[in-house]
Design an enzyme around this catalytic site. Structure first.
Site, PDB file in Angstrom:
ATOM      1  CG  ASN A   2      49.507  28.402  27.955  1.00 20.59           C
ATOM      2  OD1 ASN A   2      49.931  27.365  27.247  1.00 20.59           O
ATOM      3  ND2 ASN A   2      48.801  27.949  29.060  1.00 20.59           N
ATOM      4  CG  HIS A  10      52.965  24.161  30.130  1.00 19.84           C
ATOM      5  ND1 HIS A  10      52.952  24.822  28.865  1.00 19.84           N
ATOM      6  CD2 HIS A  10      51.619  24.308  30.737  1.00 19.84           C
ATOM      7  CE1 HIS A  10      51.794  25.165  28.579  1.00 19.84           C
ATOM      8  NE2 HIS A  10      50.934  25.067  29.611  1.00 19.84           N
ATOM      9  CB  CYS A  15      49.565  22.624  28.389  1.00 19.83           C
ATOM     10  SG  CYS A  15      48.256  23.943  27.588  1.00 19.83           S
TER      11      CYS A  15
HETATM   12  C1  LIG Z   1      44.355  33.181  35.393  1.00 17.68           C
HETATM   13  C2  LIG Z   1      45.282  33.767  36.350  1.00 17.68           C
HETATM   14  C3  LIG Z   1      46.291  34.414  35.948  1.00 17.68           C
HETATM   15  C4  LIG Z   1      44.374  34.525  37.297  1.00 17.68           C
HETATM   16  O1  LIG Z   1      45.096  35.060  38.206  1.00 17.68           O
HETATM   17  P1  LIG Z   1      44.495  34.990  39.985  1.00 17.68           P
HETATM   18  O2  LIG Z   1      45.246  35.730  40.781  1.00 17.68           O
HETATM   19  O3  LIG Z   1      44.058  33.725  40.084  1.00 17.68           O
HETATM   20  O4  LIG Z   1      43.473  36.140  39.761  1.00 17.68           O
HETATM   21  P2  LIG Z   1      41.739  35.912  39.911  1.00 17.68           P
HETATM   22  O5  LIG Z   1      41.233  34.985  39.002  1.00 17.68           O
HETATM   23  O6  LIG Z   1      41.686  35.591  41.334  1.00 17.68           O
HETATM   24  O7  LIG Z   1      41.056  37.384  39.586  1.00 17.68           O
HETATM   25  C5  LIG Z   1      41.552  38.588  40.419  1.00 17.68           C
HETATM   26  C6  LIG Z   1      40.993  39.646  40.023  1.00 17.68           C
HETATM   27  O8  LIG Z   1      41.472  40.131  38.618  1.00 17.68           O
HETATM   28  C7  LIG Z   1      40.318  40.119  37.747  1.00 17.68           C
HETATM   29  N1  LIG Z   1      41.158  40.092  36.474  1.00 17.68           N
HETATM   30  C8  LIG Z   1      41.274  38.664  35.677  1.00 17.68           C
HETATM   31  N2  LIG Z   1      42.009  38.808  34.508  1.00 17.68           N
HETATM   32  C9  LIG Z   1      42.324  40.251  34.702  1.00 17.68           C
HETATM   33  C10 LIG Z   1      43.144  40.898  33.548  1.00 17.68           C
HETATM   34  N3  LIG Z   1      43.216  40.293  32.313  1.00 17.68           N
HETATM   35  N4  LIG Z   1      43.226  42.179  33.806  1.00 17.68           N
HETATM   36  C11 LIG Z   1      42.660  42.730  34.950  1.00 17.68           C
HETATM   37  N5  LIG Z   1      42.114  42.287  35.863  1.00 17.68           N
HETATM   38  C12 LIG Z   1      41.798  41.034  35.724  1.00 17.68           C
HETATM   39  C13 LIG Z   1      39.468  39.444  37.987  1.00 17.68           C
HETATM   40  O9  LIG Z   1      38.096  39.593  37.431  1.00 17.68           O
HETATM   41  C14 LIG Z   1      39.404  39.491  39.661  1.00 17.68           C
HETATM   42  O10 LIG Z   1      38.660  40.719  39.822  1.00 17.68           O
HETATM   43  P3  LIG Z   1      37.620  40.679  41.159  1.00 17.68           P
HETATM   44  O11 LIG Z   1      38.536  40.262  42.386  1.00 17.68           O
HETATM   45  O12 LIG Z   1      37.105  42.082  41.049  1.00 17.68           O
HETATM   46  O13 LIG Z   1      36.643  39.611  40.824  1.00 17.68           O
HETATM   47  C15 LIG Z   1      45.731  32.592  37.303  1.00 17.68           C
HETATM   48  O14 LIG Z   1      44.769  31.926  38.129  1.00 17.68           O
HETATM   49  C16 LIG Z   1      46.301  31.403  36.489  1.00 17.68           C
HETATM   50  O15 LIG Z   1      47.298  31.534  35.914  1.00 17.68           O
HETATM   51  N6  LIG Z   1      45.601  30.285  36.675  1.00 17.68           N
HETATM   52  C17 LIG Z   1      46.223  29.227  35.550  1.00 17.68           C
HETATM   53  C18 LIG Z   1      45.824  29.343  34.379  1.00 17.68           C
HETATM   54  C19 LIG Z   1      46.451  28.528  33.217  1.00 17.68           C
HETATM   55  O16 LIG Z   1      47.514  28.049  33.605  1.00 17.68           O
HETATM   56  N7  LIG Z   1      45.930  28.044  32.412  1.00 17.68           N
HETATM   57  C20 LIG Z   1      46.361  27.107  31.402  1.00 17.68           C
HETATM   58  C21 LIG Z   1      46.637  25.804  31.650  1.00 17.68           C
HETATM   59  S1  LIG Z   1      47.288  24.871  30.493  1.00 17.68           S
END
Ligand SMILES: CC(C)(COP(=O)(O)OP(=O)(O)OC[C@H]1O[C@@H](n2cnc3c(N)ncnc32)[C@H](O)[C@@H]1OP(=O)(O)O)[C@@H](O)C(=O)NCCC(=O)NCCS
Length: 322
Positions: A279, A249, A112
């Site tokens: 993204n 980004h 990215c």
């Molecule tokens: C991916 C992201 C949105 C997840 O958000 P988060 O607040 O960290 O959420 P978590 O991973 O802790 O998951 C929380 C819960 O939501 C659930 N969950 C994950 N994706 C889900 C979705 N699409 N819909 C519903 N629930 C979801 C998980 O299973 C978890 O459930 P659990 O508590 O029962 O295990 C966040 O971590 C993020 O944006 N990270 C950076 C990713 C990124 O930028 N990537 C590209 C880089 S260039």
């Protein structure tokens, strides 16, 4: 002294829109979860187009915006993690599509952050005196690498391309670009290559999907984005108030929010379009800059910073006066 500037910008997204509601046919998710955790409402996805198609459409707009003749372009750099072939590269295919002659073309993969890497390379190549006009592009069809059964990742990504013409200038417009990289040895954000197996054992090659540890990526992103902005300001004897705008980004609205809070910068001056596109990896920054310019959020004479992070891990940032 040779300086550089942005001469023109352009972007393109495929027509098909996939809403959060649409995603419910693949995975157990909800609009409420996706919007509250990421800020994404919908994304554009390819149906019959390839990365080069997106790159071509964005490039044509950037060339028109720059008001230059295609024959004046002497470098083409495409940032992508979703090239259509192992080779030839998208840059080379794009040269053919645009009918360019005698140009150097190549692709780079810095996930990215790729567009910032392309900007750094083009900027320095022009400042060396050897080149005049670079076409730099971030183009991705990331939905081809998406595992549509994995709700942790499939809700995040979209397809797009953004392009820029960077040219020699009398005024110091592209003031500074920095890029960096650190090995993500734990594989927090990774997509493996096609398995190459011995045909004698008749194994089938499989293209891998994106694997991500969201929390670790979030931590890296929220640390590196403010740090990169601070490093840029310090290197250029500037303060935050000198910046009229920051174009980050578009990976997650919460990441942008946290970066703004840590910096002490107003969210009103942080560009956001993630709700419409998700993204789009290396296309995200040029798509956002193009939209910020076309919607007059960034105007002639404004000083803005741009910053990105990505798989690798990689990062990059720049300070530019439009
Ligand atoms: C991916 C992201 C949105 C997840 O958000 P988060 O607040 O960290 O959420 P978590 O991973 O802790 O998951 C929380 C819960 O939501 C659930 N969950 C994950 N994706 C889900 C979705 N699409 N819909 C519903 N629930 C979801 C998980 O299973 C978890 O459930 P659990 O508590 O029962 O295990 C966040 O971590 C993020 O944006 N990270 C950076 C990713 C990124 O930028 N990537 C590209 C880089 S260039």
């Amino acid at each position: 002294m040779i300086y550089t500037k942005i001469k023109g910008t352009g972007s393109y997204v495929p027509k098909k829109v996939m809403t959060n509601e649409d995603l419910k046919q693949f995975v157990d998710t909800s609009d409420e979860w996706i919007v509250s955790r990421t800020g994404i409402k919908e994304r554009h996805i390819v149906t019959d187009e390839f990365t080069v198609d997106l790159a071509e459409k964005a490039s044509l707009k950037a060339i028109e915006d720059a008001g230059i003749d295609k024959s004046e372009i002497d470098i083409v750099i495409v940032a992508t993690v979703t090239p259509d072939n192992a080779f030839p590269g998208i840059g080379n295919l794009l040269q053919g599509r645009l009918g360019l002659e005698r140009v150097m073309t190549f692709d780079i993969n810095a996930a990215c952050s790729g567009f910032l890497y392309a900007l750094e390379i083009a900027d320095k190549m022009i400042k060396s005196g050897a080149y005049n006009n670079a076409l730099i592009v971030g183009a991705e069809t990331l939905t081809r690498l998406t595992d549509w059964r994995d709700r942790n990742t499939c809700v995040l990504f979209g397809d797009a391309a953004g392009a820029m013409i960077i040219s020699k200038s009398d005024t110091n417009s592209i003031k500074d670009v920095i890029c960096g990289s650190v090995s993500d040895s734990d594989g927090h954000l990774i997509c493996n290559n096609v398995d190459i197996k011995d045909p004698a054992v008749n194994a089938v090659s499989v293209q891998d999907h994106i694997h991500m540890n969201g929390r670790e990526v979030f931590k890296f992103a929220t640390r590196i984005m403010p740090k990169t902005i601070r490093d840029l300001l310090e290197r250029n004897n500037m303060v935050l108030d000198d910046l009229d705008y920051i174009v980050a980004h578009q990976a997650n609205e919460r990441i942008i929010n946290k970066a703004a809070r840590d910096l002490g910068y107003s969210m009103d001056k942080m560009f956001l379009n993630i709700s419409k596109y998700g993204n789009t990896s290396s296309a995200s920054v040029p798509l956002a800059i193009d939209e910020a310019i076309k919607t007059k959020k960034i105007n002639k004479g404004d000083l803005f910073a741009t910053v990105a992070f990505g798989g690798g891990f990689t990062w990059g940032g720049a300070i530019i006066e439009l």
